[in-house]
Design a protein around this motif. Structure first.
Motif, mmCIF file in Angstrom:
data_model
loop_
_atom_site.group_PDB
_atom_site.id
_atom_site.type_symbol
_atom_site.label_atom_id
_atom_site.label_comp_id
_atom_site.label_asym_id
_atom_site.label_seq_id
_atom_site.Cartn_x
_atom_site.Cartn_y
_atom_site.Cartn_z
ATOM 1 N N THR A 255 47.921 50.127 48.542
ATOM 2 C CA THR A 255 47.025 49.676 47.482
ATOM 3 C C THR A 255 45.807 49.038 48.132
ATOM 4 O O THR A 255 45.914 48.289 49.104
ATOM 5 C CB THR A 255 47.734 48.690 46.531
ATOM 6 O OG1 THR A 255 46.869 48.352 45.441
ATOM 7 C CG2 THR A 255 48.163 47.413 47.234
ATOM 8 N N GLN A 256 44.634 49.366 47.597
ATOM 9 C CA GLN A 256 43.380 48.921 48.208
ATOM 10 C C GLN A 256 43.051 47.491 47.793
ATOM 11 O O GLN A 256 43.079 47.152 46.597
ATOM 12 C CB GLN A 256 42.232 49.840 47.791
ATOM 13 C CG GLN A 256 40.858 49.425 48.297
ATOM 14 C CD GLN A 256 40.707 49.612 49.792
ATOM 15 O OE1 GLN A 256 41.030 50.660 50.329
ATOM 16 N NE2 GLN A 256 40.183 48.593 50.474
ATOM 17 N N VAL A 257 42.724 46.679 48.767
ATOM 18 C CA VAL A 257 42.213 45.326 48.532
ATOM 19 C C VAL A 257 40.822 45.246 49.148
ATOM 20 O O VAL A 257 40.649 45.538 50.333
ATOM 21 C CB VAL A 257 43.130 44.261 49.160
ATOM 22 C CG1 VAL A 257 42.470 42.878 49.084
ATOM 23 C CG2 VAL A 257 44.485 44.253 48.461
ATOM 24 N N THR A 258 39.857 44.888 48.325
ATOM 25 C CA THR A 258 38.481 44.757 48.798
ATOM 26 C C THR A 258 37.991 43.352 48.491
ATOM 27 O O THR A 258 38.041 42.916 47.341
ATOM 28 C CB THR A 258 37.560 45.782 48.133
ATOM 29 O OG1 THR A 258 38.055 47.096 48.375
ATOM 30 C CG2 THR A 258 36.145 45.669 48.687
ATOM 31 N N VAL A 259 37.540 42.665 49.521
ATOM 32 C CA VAL A 259 37.048 41.299 49.373
ATOM 33 C C VAL A 259 35.557 41.301 49.663
ATOM 34 O O VAL A 259 35.127 41.631 50.773
ATOM 35 C CB VAL A 259 37.773 40.330 50.318
ATOM 36 C CG1 VAL A 259 37.301 38.896 50.069
ATOM 37 C CG2 VAL A 259 39.286 40.442 50.138
ATOM 38 N N SER A 260 34.776 40.933 48.668
ATOM 39 C CA SER A 260 33.323 40.930 48.826
ATOM 40 C C SER A 260 32.842 39.553 49.281
ATOM 41 O O SER A 260 33.415 38.531 48.918
ATOM 42 C CB SER A 260 32.647 41.317 47.520
ATOM 43 O OG SER A 260 32.937 40.369 46.515
ATOM 44 N N SER A 261 31.773 39.565 50.035
ATOM 45 C CA SER A 261 31.241 38.296 50.562
ATOM 46 C C SER A 261 30.216 37.693 49.629
ATOM 47 O O SER A 261 29.788 38.303 48.660
ATOM 48 C CB SER A 261 30.617 38.525 51.936
ATOM 49 O OG SER A 261 29.611 39.511 51.850
ATOM 50 N N GLY B 136 42.777 45.365 44.299
ATOM 51 C CA GLY B 136 41.545 45.366 43.537
ATOM 52 C C GLY B 136 40.411 44.749 44.311
ATOM 53 O O GLY B 136 40.497 44.548 45.531
ATOM 54 N N LEU B 137 39.348 44.451 43.581
ATOM 55 C CA LEU B 137 38.144 43.861 44.157
ATOM 56 C C LEU B 137 38.107 42.379 43.797
ATOM 57 O O LEU B 137 38.269 42.010 42.628
ATOM 58 C CB LEU B 137 36.910 44.571 43.616
ATOM 59 C CG LEU B 137 35.544 43.992 43.991
ATOM 60 C CD1 LEU B 137 35.318 44.092 45.500
ATOM 61 C CD2 LEU B 137 34.443 44.714 43.222
ATOM 62 N N VAL B 138 37.872 41.540 44.794
ATOM 63 C CA VAL B 138 37.831 40.103 44.560
ATOM 64 C C VAL B 138 36.759 39.494 45.462
ATOM 65 O O VAL B 138 36.473 40.022 46.540
ATOM 66 C CB VAL B 138 39.221 39.471 44.838
ATOM 67 C CG1 VAL B 138 39.620 39.635 46.292
ATOM 68 C CG2 VAL B 138 39.276 38.017 44.415
#
Length: 124
Positions: A118-124, A10-12
């Motif tokens: 599985t997609q992992v997206t890390v936002s800054s 997920g997005l974190v």
């Protein structure tokens, strides 16, 4: 034949945590070493973490050492990757892999079965 299904991506935000899980089919799961790999956009797939058949031995890429933890539950045929203090550079598709030999390795070519990722997206 072994089927692997990842979940938990997920997005974190940077600094956050995620827990990835991989469910495996097959009665011989407990005899397999398991690994997690990842592939970022435009880059080759790379090793993240691995565990031996019992979970007694684990190994990590330098980039995730101290932040990620691999574990397995042979009774449930699952392997997990707990990811903490995530960084934008951890953004990637994460793959679960199974090796039909009990000892772990960080070499992609040593693994025999792969999940879809599985997609992992890390936002800054």
């Amino acid at each position: 034949q072994v089927q692997l299904v990842e979940s938990g991506g997920g997005l974190v935000q940077a600094g956050g945590s995620l827990r990835l899980s991989c469910a495996a089919s097959g009665r011989t799961f407990s005899s397999y070493a398991m690994g997690w790999f990842r592939q970022a956009p435009g880059k080759e797939r790379e090793f993240v973490a691995a565990t031996s058949w019992s979970g007694g031995s684990t190994g990590y890429a330098d980039s995730v050492l101290g932040r990620f933890t691999i574990s397995r539950d042979n009774a449930k045929n699952t392997v997990s990757l707990q990811m903490k203090r995530l960084k934008p550079e951890d953004t990637a598709v994460y793959y679960c892999a199974a090796r039909t030999i009990a000892t772990m390795t960080g070499r992609e070519s040593d693994y025999d079965y792969w999940g879809q990722g599985t997609q992992v997206t890390v936002s800054s």
